[in-house]
Design a protein around this motif. Structure first.
Motif, short mmCIF file in Angstrom:
data_model
loop_
_atom_site.label_atom_id
_atom_site.label_comp_id
_atom_site.label_asym_id
_atom_site.label_seq_id
_atom_site.Cartn_x
_atom_site.Cartn_y
_atom_site.Cartn_z
N GLY A 1 44.06 25.80 28.86
CA GLY A 1 45.37 26.20 28.37
C GLY A 1 45.33 27.36 27.39
O GLY A 1 46.16 28.27 27.46
N TRP A 2 44.35 27.35 26.48
CA TRP A 2 44.29 28.43 25.49
C TRP A 2 43.98 29.77 26.14
O TRP A 2 44.33 30.83 25.59
N PHE B 1 45.95 49.37 35.10
CA PHE B 1 45.25 50.08 34.04
C PHE B 1 44.52 49.11 33.12
O PHE B 1 43.37 49.35 32.73
N MET B 2 45.16 48.00 32.76
CA MET B 2 44.50 47.02 31.90
C MET B 2 43.32 46.37 32.61
O MET B 2 42.29 46.10 32.00
N GLN B 3 43.48 46.12 33.90
CA GLN B 3 42.34 45.57 34.65
C GLN B 3 41.19 46.56 34.70
O GLN B 3 40.02 46.17 34.56
N SER B 4 41.51 47.84 34.87
CA SER B 4 40.45 48.85 34.90
C SER B 4 39.76 48.97 33.54
O SER B 4 38.54 49.14 33.48
N LEU B 5 40.53 48.85 32.45
CA LEU B 5 39.91 48.88 31.12
C LEU B 5 38.99 47.69 30.92
O LEU B 5 37.89 47.82 30.37
N GLY B 6 39.44 46.51 31.36
CA GLY B 6 38.59 45.32 31.25
C GLY B 6 37.32 45.45 32.07
O GLY B 6 36.22 45.12 31.60
N ASN B 7 37.45 45.95 33.29
CA ASN B 7 36.26 46.15 34.13
C ASN B 7 35.29 47.13 33.49
O ASN B 7 34.08 46.89 33.46
N ASN B 8 35.84 48.24 33.00
CA ASN B 8 34.98 49.27 32.41
C ASN B 8 34.36 48.80 31.11
O ASN B 8 33.23 49.19 30.77
N PHE B 9 35.08 47.95 30.35
CA PHE B 9 34.51 47.41 29.12
C PHE B 9 33.24 46.60 29.41
O PHE B 9 32.21 46.78 28.75
N LEU C 1 43.94 35.75 28.86
CA LEU C 1 42.62 35.77 28.22
C LEU C 1 41.52 35.38 29.21
O LEU C 1 40.39 35.88 29.12
N TRP C 2 41.86 34.48 30.13
CA TRP C 2 40.88 34.06 31.14
C TRP C 2 40.41 35.25 31.98
O TRP C 2 39.24 35.37 32.32
N ASP C 3 41.35 36.14 32.30
CA ASP C 3 40.98 37.34 33.07
C ASP C 3 40.21 38.33 32.22
O ASP C 3 39.25 38.96 32.70
#
Length: 372
Positions: free
Chosen positions: A191-192, A87-95, A202-204
């Motif tokens: 690292g951050w 679900f979080m990946q889908s939200l990121g993609n859709n964003f 955060l990188w994803d």
């Protein structure tokens, strides 16, 4: 006279009959909306509070549809599970999809509307038809065409090879566009960027749209600009010609006219276009279903398709309904924020502050020095 006032207070007279007639004419649509929209929405909301697996009725309870309350909602944000990860990946993609599609389709459709509204343009009918044609074509058919165009041996890669560029495997490349940009600069998952936010690093989150999603973004912009062009065209043609004549007499440049006159006067249409764009982009489903079903590596997965997959493939209807309502609340929040951002009161206050600064600056210059 008193009798007339009494009849007005009691709702009689012509106005009272108009009100009754209005309700009579709107009653069929109100009934249809209630039966096929509002009641199903309430039923779906109840399903989101259960663990219904598709067997039997979700309203009878039992082992197939236990009432779990808000568990389907909270688990998507708090439980470390595959459902939350997807679900979080889908939200990121859709964003990223929304962030690219809405500004591009709004800007391109407005630019096309300016072109076809030019009084000196010849063949307006042809250009209007050509620009609008992609919008009336089946989204499934266009998606299939794009699958062939962007295939490994498709026309797009053939054109790139003709100019010495090796095109990517468009629908197999899960790399984010921003990752592709910053990696040659030596920035690769520092690292951050490994800090976890809602189960993802955060990188994803900052990867940007994948190469595969960029094709869908291009497809969405190409197929939606025609409809929004017509909306802008109607608004531009509705502008009073006296305003154009006054601007010409005042010596206003085309850019000043566009920024100071045209855009403020078509603000309601601009709000409508952006709102419809937000709703449509957060509900994208057809193209995702045809062009990979979330592949590669889930980088084209969207909440709408994940809700469908969760319900009809995994038979977790409660979780799927919860995802749909979360997206619904997100759309409402973004629409309200956009309405506040484009409100006339806010624009008026900003204009007053700008005017105040300008007046203060001019007074300081008249007194012989800058205002401090």
């Amino acid at each position: 006279m008193p009798a007339t006032q009494g009849s007005r207070r009691s709702g009689g007279g012509i106005r009272g009959r108009e009100a009754v007639a209005g309700w009579v004419f709107t009653a069929p649509m109100v009934i249809v909306m209630g039966l096929f929209v509002f009641i199903p929405v309430l039923m779906a909301f109840y399903v989101s509070l259960t663990s219904w697996n598709g067997n039997g009725s979700p309203f009878t309870g039992g082992a197939n549809a236990r009432f779990v309350g808000a568990t389907n909602y909270t688990s998507l944000f708090t439980e470390d599970s595959l459902n939350r990860q997807n679900f979080m990946q889908s939200l990121g993609n859709n964003f990223w999809y929304v962030l690219f599609v809405v500004p591009l389709q709004t800007a391109v459709s407005f630019f096309l509307a300016l072109i076809v509204s030019n009084r000196f343009l010849k063949g307006k009918g042809f250009f209007r038809t050509a620009f609008y044609f992609p919008s009336v074509t089946s989204s499934i058919a266009i998606s299939v065409v794009f699958l062939f165009l962007f295939a490994n041996a498709g026309a797009v890669n053939a054109m790139l090879r003709a100019v010495g560029i090796n095109g990517p495997s468009w629908f197999s490349d899960s790399r984010g566009l921003f990752h592709l940009i910053v990696r040659p600069l030596g920035l690769d998952n520092p690292g951050w960027a490994q800090a976890q936010v809602l189960g993802r690093s955060l990188w994803d989150w900052l990867s940007g749209p994948s190469v595969a999603m960029s094709v869908i973004i291009f497809l969405a912009v190409w197929t939606t600009t025609g409809t929004f062009m017509l909306m802008f065209l109607a608004a531009l043609q509705d502008l009073p010609i006296e305003v154009d004549e006054a601007a010409l007499l005042d010596g206003v440049s085309p850019w000043q006219k566009l920024r100071m006159i045209t855009l403020p006067m078509i603000k309601p249409t601009l709000f409508l276009v952006i709102t419809l764009g937000l709703i449509g982009t957060w509900q994208v489903f057809d193209q995702i279903y045809v062009m990979g079903k979330g592949a590669p590596a889930g980088t084209t997965l969207t909440p709408a398709f994940l809700s469908y997959k969760q319900s009809f493939t995994s038979l977790q209807y409660g979780s799927g309904a919860a995802m749909a309502f979360i997206v619904f609340l997100l759309i409402i929040a973004l629409t309200l924020f956009q309405r506040w951002l484009m409100s006339d009161n806010r624009s008026t206050r900003r204009s007053r502050r700008t005017a105040g600064v300008a007046v203060a600056t001019s007074r300081g210059q008249n007194l012989g020095g800058p205002v401090r």
